[in-house]
Scaffold this active site. Structure first.
Site, PDB file in Angstrom:
ATOM      1  N   HIS A 122       0.871  -1.178   0.000  1.00 57.35           N
ATOM      2  CA  HIS A 122       0.000   0.000   0.000  1.00 57.35           C
ATOM      3  C   HIS A 122       0.910   1.230   0.000  1.00 57.35           C
ATOM      4  CE1 HIS A 122      -2.769   2.947   1.866  1.00 57.35           C
ATOM      5  NE2 HIS A 122      -3.766   2.146   1.517  1.00 57.35           N
ATOM      6  N   ASP A 199       3.127  -4.609   8.044  1.00 56.42           N
ATOM      7  CA  ASP A 199       1.933  -3.774   7.909  1.00 56.42           C
ATOM      8  C   ASP A 199       0.729  -4.711   8.023  1.00 56.42           C
ATOM      9  OD1 ASP A 199      -0.230  -2.361   7.084  1.00 56.42           O
ATOM     10  OD2 ASP A 199       0.611  -1.702   5.175  1.00 56.42           O
ATOM     11  N   GLN A 202      -4.493  -4.973   6.937  1.00 50.87           N
ATOM     12  CA  GLN A 202      -5.541  -5.835   6.371  1.00 50.87           C
ATOM     13  C   GLN A 202      -5.582  -7.205   7.034  1.00 50.87           C
ATOM     14  OE1 GLN A 202      -7.853  -4.945   4.348  1.00 50.87           O
ATOM     15  NE2 GLN A 202      -7.031  -2.937   3.820  1.00 50.87           N
ATOM     16  N   LYS A 225     -10.178  -0.571  10.690  1.00 48.11           N
ATOM     17  CA  LYS A 225     -10.303  -1.744   9.807  1.00 48.11           C
ATOM     18  C   LYS A 225     -10.593  -3.013  10.608  1.00 48.11           C
ATOM     19  CE  LYS A 225      -7.194   0.159   6.309  1.00 48.11           C
ATOM     20  NZ  LYS A 225      -7.961   0.522   5.109  1.00 48.11           N
ATOM     21  N   CYS A 363      -4.837   2.498  -3.614  1.00 48.74           N
ATOM     22  CA  CYS A 363      -3.587   2.999  -3.002  1.00 48.74           C
ATOM     23  C   CYS A 363      -2.463   1.988  -3.157  1.00 48.74           C
ATOM     24  CB  CYS A 363      -3.773   3.349  -1.536  1.00 48.74           C
ATOM     25  SG  CYS A 363      -4.886   4.701  -1.272  1.00 48.74           S
TER      26      CYS A 363
HETATM   27  N1  PLP Z   1      -1.645  -0.688   4.752  1.00 48.49           N
HETATM   28  C1  PLP Z   1      -2.587  -1.385   4.113  1.00 48.49           C
HETATM   29  C2  PLP Z   1      -2.268  -2.762   3.600  1.00 48.49           C
HETATM   30  C3  PLP Z   1      -3.850  -0.824   3.928  1.00 48.49           C
HETATM   31  O1  PLP Z   1      -4.793  -1.523   3.288  1.00 48.49           O
HETATM   32  C4  PLP Z   1      -4.110   0.473   4.418  1.00 48.49           C
HETATM   33  C5  PLP Z   1      -5.418   1.102   4.180  1.00 48.49           C
HETATM   34  O2  PLP Z   1      -6.146   0.745   3.297  1.00 48.49           O
HETATM   35  C6  PLP Z   1      -3.102   1.137   5.098  1.00 48.49           C
HETATM   36  C7  PLP Z   1      -1.878   0.529   5.245  1.00 48.49           C
HETATM   37  C8  PLP Z   1      -3.308   2.493   5.661  1.00 48.49           C
HETATM   38  O3  PLP Z   1      -4.270   2.472   6.662  1.00 48.49           O
HETATM   39  P1  PLP Z   1      -4.832   3.821   7.265  1.00 48.49           P
HETATM   40  O4  PLP Z   1      -5.300   4.651   6.097  1.00 48.49           O
HETATM   41  O5  PLP Z   1      -5.920   3.407   8.163  1.00 48.49           O
HETATM   42  O6  PLP Z   1      -3.695   4.483   7.983  1.00 48.49           O
END
Ligand code: PLP
Length: 405
Positions: A122, A199, A202, A225, A363
């Protein structure tokens, strides 16, 4: 036992309609809906308990401090960390990664070094590293992906060099649903003494995460999430690394003593939590994690696997539909395209038919570039979704195809 009817009752938003149709919400990878217990925890805080925390001697402040710190303990238990002070509250996964990129990067990165990522990250796990790499004249190295949307692990050991300072990798791909073999990668990285950031944005709503068993050095996720509020997130870090790293932001709460000449910083976790935190949402995060634990991640994973299997089979019956991301290990996320129909057009029509999906690059532009597509239609499921809703999406997709044929 997994009682879907009872679970759906827990989420008030599922009773609403959009365009006079029952809401079918398949945008759970973007954010999940909230159970009543989370909504109640937020209202209760503002209705009855509101006060600033950590420094107050008065009743409400002490109650608030206790509730906020209870939430930290709940996160510790949820991901099985060793200590509650290894849990840093942030605004979300994005801020958690920025914190590590900035603080770890300042301390350990130097000219010519590399941060190892994967081709399915992401933007939140790319851009913060680019920013610090630019400052330090370091660069990114990338583990490529295969046609099925899995990591290409051929020669993986060779990707760890004496320049590699950290592996930062997603647990589950938000765009494809791929579950990465992170335990294996962590073990390889550690063989070369390279720390690993996972990370988990998800992952935590779909899989049981045990940071001790994984032995990762950092793990991060967002409250929203995992059925919790927006604006609150988590960075888990091993004590030793967090101790060595400099503060991310300066301000109140993160200090022990301030003079104009010098500031002594507070101990963990407060060293990384400058300013008044997001108290209400921090407290409500515990309600979300307790809710998930009461159902059980094992049960959730089983149920969602059934939904994923059901939806995948139904989608594959549609002529001209192609699924992107066909990894063996997948969370309940399906990215697909309809032949000759732009994903944005399909998503807009699905919306009018009451089905909320996401369209675009999610993203994760490097993956879309790799597949040579502008984006996908993404249906991502949560514990409250049903096979009937999937049937509804399939019918709606058939209508989309009719409209364009
Ligand atoms: N990492 C992953 C794999 C994501 O799917 C997302 C959000 O969609 C993020 C990071 C960023 O999360 P946030 O926007 O809640 O900070």
């Amino acid at each position: 036992m997994f009682d879907i009817n009872k679970i759906r009752q827990d989420f008030p938003i599922l009773k609403r309609t959009v365009y006079n149709r029952p809401l079918v919400y398949f945008d759970n990878a973007a954010t999940t809906q909230k159970p009543q217990v989370v909504i109640d925890a937020i209202s209760k805080y503002y209705e009855q308990d509101n006060a600033n925390i950590h420094r107050g001697v008065h009743y409400l402040s002490q109650m608030g401090t206790q509730a906020y710190e209870e939430s930290r303990k709940a996160v510790k238990t949820f991901i099985n960390a060793e200590h509650d002070y290894e849990i840093i509250f942030t605004r979300g996964a994005t801020e958690s990664i920025n914190l590590v990129a900035s603080s770890f990067g300042k301390k350990y990165l130097k000219q010519g070094d590399e941060i190892l990522l994967s081709g399915m990250e992401h933007h939140s796990n790319i851009v913060p590293w680019q920013i610090i790499c630019e400052e330090k004249e370091a660069k990114l190295a990338v583990i490529p992906i295969t046609d099925t949307g899995e990591l290409n692990l051929t020669d993986i050991e060779k990707r760890f060099t004496d320049k590699t300072k950290l592996l930062a990798i997603t647990h589950v791909s938000n765009a494809l649903g791929t579950i990465n073999p992170i335990k294996r990668l962590i073990d390889i990285a550690h063989k070369y003494n390279i720390p690993v950031l996972i990370d988990g944005a998800q992952a935590v709503s779909h899989l049981k995460v045990d940071v001790k068993e994984l032995d990762c050095d950092f793990y991060c996720f967002s409250g929203h999430k995992v059925y919790g509020p927006t604006g609150i997130g988590v960075l888990y870090g091993k004590e030793k690394l967090l101790e060595e790293m400099p503060p991310y932001q300066g301000g109140g709460e993160m200090i022990r003593k301030v003079t104009f000449e010098k500031t002594e910083y507070s101990s963990l976790p407060f060293k990384f939590e400058a300013g008044t935190p997001n108290i209400a949402d921090g407290i409500a995060l515990k309600a979300a994690l307790d809710y998930v634990s009461s159902i059980g991640l094992f049960n959730i994973a089983l149920y969602e696997a059934e939904l994923l299997h059901y939806a995948t089979n139904q989608l594959l019956n549609i002529n001209g539909l192609k699924i992107y991301g066909t990894a063996k290990e997948k969370a309940a996320v399906i990215s697909f395209l309809l032949e000759n129909i732009h994903p944005y057009d399909a998503g807009t029509i699905l919306d009018k038919l009451g089905v909320a999906v996401r369209t675009g690059h999610h993203c994760a532009q490097p993956i879309m570039d790799w597949y040579g597509i502008p984006g996908t239609i993404r249906a991502s499921f949560a514990l409250y979704n049903t096979k009937e809703e999937i049937d509804g999406m399939i019918k709606s997709l058939q209508k989309v195809i009719e409209m364009f044929s």
